[in-house]
Design a protein around this motif. Structure first.
Motif, PDB file in Angstrom:
ATOM      1  N   TRP A 145      -0.732  -7.128  -5.074  1.00 48.10           N
ATOM      2  CA  TRP A 145      -1.052  -8.289  -4.240  1.00 48.10           C
ATOM      3  C   TRP A 145      -0.171  -9.468  -4.610  1.00 48.10           C
ATOM      4  CZ3 TRP A 145      -5.635  -8.729  -0.937  1.00 48.10           C
ATOM      5  CH2 TRP A 145      -6.349  -7.520  -0.822  1.00 48.10           C
ATOM      6  N   HIS A 179      -3.114   5.543  -4.168  1.00 42.81           N
ATOM      7  CA  HIS A 179      -3.288   5.083  -2.795  1.00 42.81           C
ATOM      8  C   HIS A 179      -4.278   3.935  -2.768  1.00 42.81           C
ATOM      9  CE1 HIS A 179      -4.682   5.013   1.396  1.00 42.81           C
ATOM     10  NE2 HIS A 179      -3.429   5.322   1.646  1.00 42.81           N
ATOM     11  N   GLY A 180      -3.978   2.932  -1.953  1.00 46.37           N
ATOM     12  CA  GLY A 180      -4.835   1.758  -1.873  1.00 46.37           C
ATOM     13  C   GLY A 180      -3.970   0.520  -1.943  1.00 46.37           C
ATOM     14  N   PHE A 181      -4.583  -0.631  -1.766  1.00 49.64           N
ATOM     15  CA  PHE A 181      -3.845  -1.897  -1.823  1.00 49.64           C
ATOM     16  C   PHE A 181      -3.595  -2.228  -3.296  1.00 49.64           C
ATOM     17  CE2 PHE A 181      -3.887  -2.571   2.571  1.00 49.64           C
ATOM     18  CZ  PHE A 181      -5.154  -2.321   3.093  1.00 49.64           C
ATOM     19  N   ASP A 182      -2.470  -1.752  -3.834  1.00 44.53           N
ATOM     20  CA  ASP A 182      -2.316  -1.773  -5.285  1.00 44.53           C
ATOM     21  C   ASP A 182      -1.581  -2.987  -5.841  1.00 44.53           C
ATOM     22  OD1 ASP A 182       0.509   0.449  -6.014  1.00 44.53           O
ATOM     23  OD2 ASP A 182       0.201  -0.994  -4.369  1.00 44.53           O
ATOM     24  N   LYS A 194       0.836  -1.182   0.000  1.00 43.89           N
ATOM     25  CA  LYS A 194       0.000   0.000   0.000  1.00 43.89           C
ATOM     26  C   LYS A 194       0.874   1.236   0.000  1.00 43.89           C
ATOM     27  CE  LYS A 194      -2.639   1.759   3.412  1.00 43.89           C
ATOM     28  NZ  LYS A 194      -2.361   3.190   3.250  1.00 43.89           N
TER      29      LYS A 194
END
Lengths: 125, 112
Positions: free
Chosen positions: A115, A110-113, A102
């Motif tokens: 995985w 911004h964010g859980f980019d 993140k």
């Protein structure tokens, strides 16, 4: 591009320790502009954020209260990776575990980019 | 903890038709820095979640422009203008305004 590659066992016995590792390519675990998270997913609990590690002149960690007494997330700068340890597991810890990047709030995105591929962990004897 | 509530939980849609998913938070998601850290994730079958939209309405590079986000405060919406077959999956809203980060329960998008 940034990639996260997870490794670790898929079967853990009750009361033992769950250990997973997330290798980073294309970015640095010591980056000042991102935090490195662990998130799990199960049918009963949905997506659950577990904790993070990040570097801002020194290392910081934040953990979810639900696992705070049992969890450790550690960076490994020599291997550019970070790890998850969850102690005293029970069948309720059975889930798919993801490592996730993140970016920091001040970043353009911004964010859980990013995985990892996910690791199915089953807690069973 | 901030509770994120999505509706509907399941959305059967005809190809080419629009779809809309609502997400409501139990507290305002406006951060002290003035930003609202609400994002949307898509999870296709058998894959990890993927970030689609961040800070309410910003599409990640490569996300088709048929996806759009809107809202403010505690009420947010993800819209797909014309659903395609590749959009099948589960959609989650998530907040990063306050610890712990939390997620909605997911909305399953399926084709009629």
């Amino acid at each position: 591009q940034v990639q996260l590659q997870q490794s670790g066992p898929g079967l853990v016995k009750p009361s033992q320790t769950l250990s997973l590792t997330c290798a980073i390519s294309g970015d640095s675990v010591s980056s000042n502009s991102a935090a490195w998270n662990w998130i799990r997913q199960s049918p009963s609990r949905g997506l659950e954020w577990l904790g993070r590690t990040y570097y801002r002149s020194t290392w910081y960690n934040d953990y979810a209260l639900s696992v705070k007494s049992r969890i450790t997330i550690r960076p490994d700068t020599s291997k550019n990776q970070f790890s998850l340890q969850l102690n005293s597991v029970t069948p309720e810890d059975t889930a798919v575990y993801y490592c996730v990047r993140k970016p920091h709030r001040g970043s353009a995105v911004h964010g859980f980019d990013i995985w990892g591929q996910g690791t199915v962990v089953t807690v069973s004897s | 903890d901030i509770v994120m509530t999505q509706t509907p939980l399941s959305s059967p849609v005809t190809l080419g038709q629009p779809a809309s998913i609502s997400c409501r938070s139990s507290q305002s998601l406006v951060h002290s820095d003035g930003n609202t850290y609400l994002s949307w994730l898509q999870q296709r079958p058998g894959q990890p979640p993927r970030l689609l939209i961040y800070k309410i309405s910003n599409r990640l590079s490569g996300v088709p422009d048929r996806f759009s986000g809107s809202g403010a405060g505690t009420d947010f919406t993800l819209k797909i203008s014309r659903v395609e077959a590749e959009d099948v999956g589960v959609y989650y809203c998530t907040q990063a305004t306050q610890f712990p980060y939390t997620f909605g329960q997911g909305t399953k998008l399926e084709i009629k």
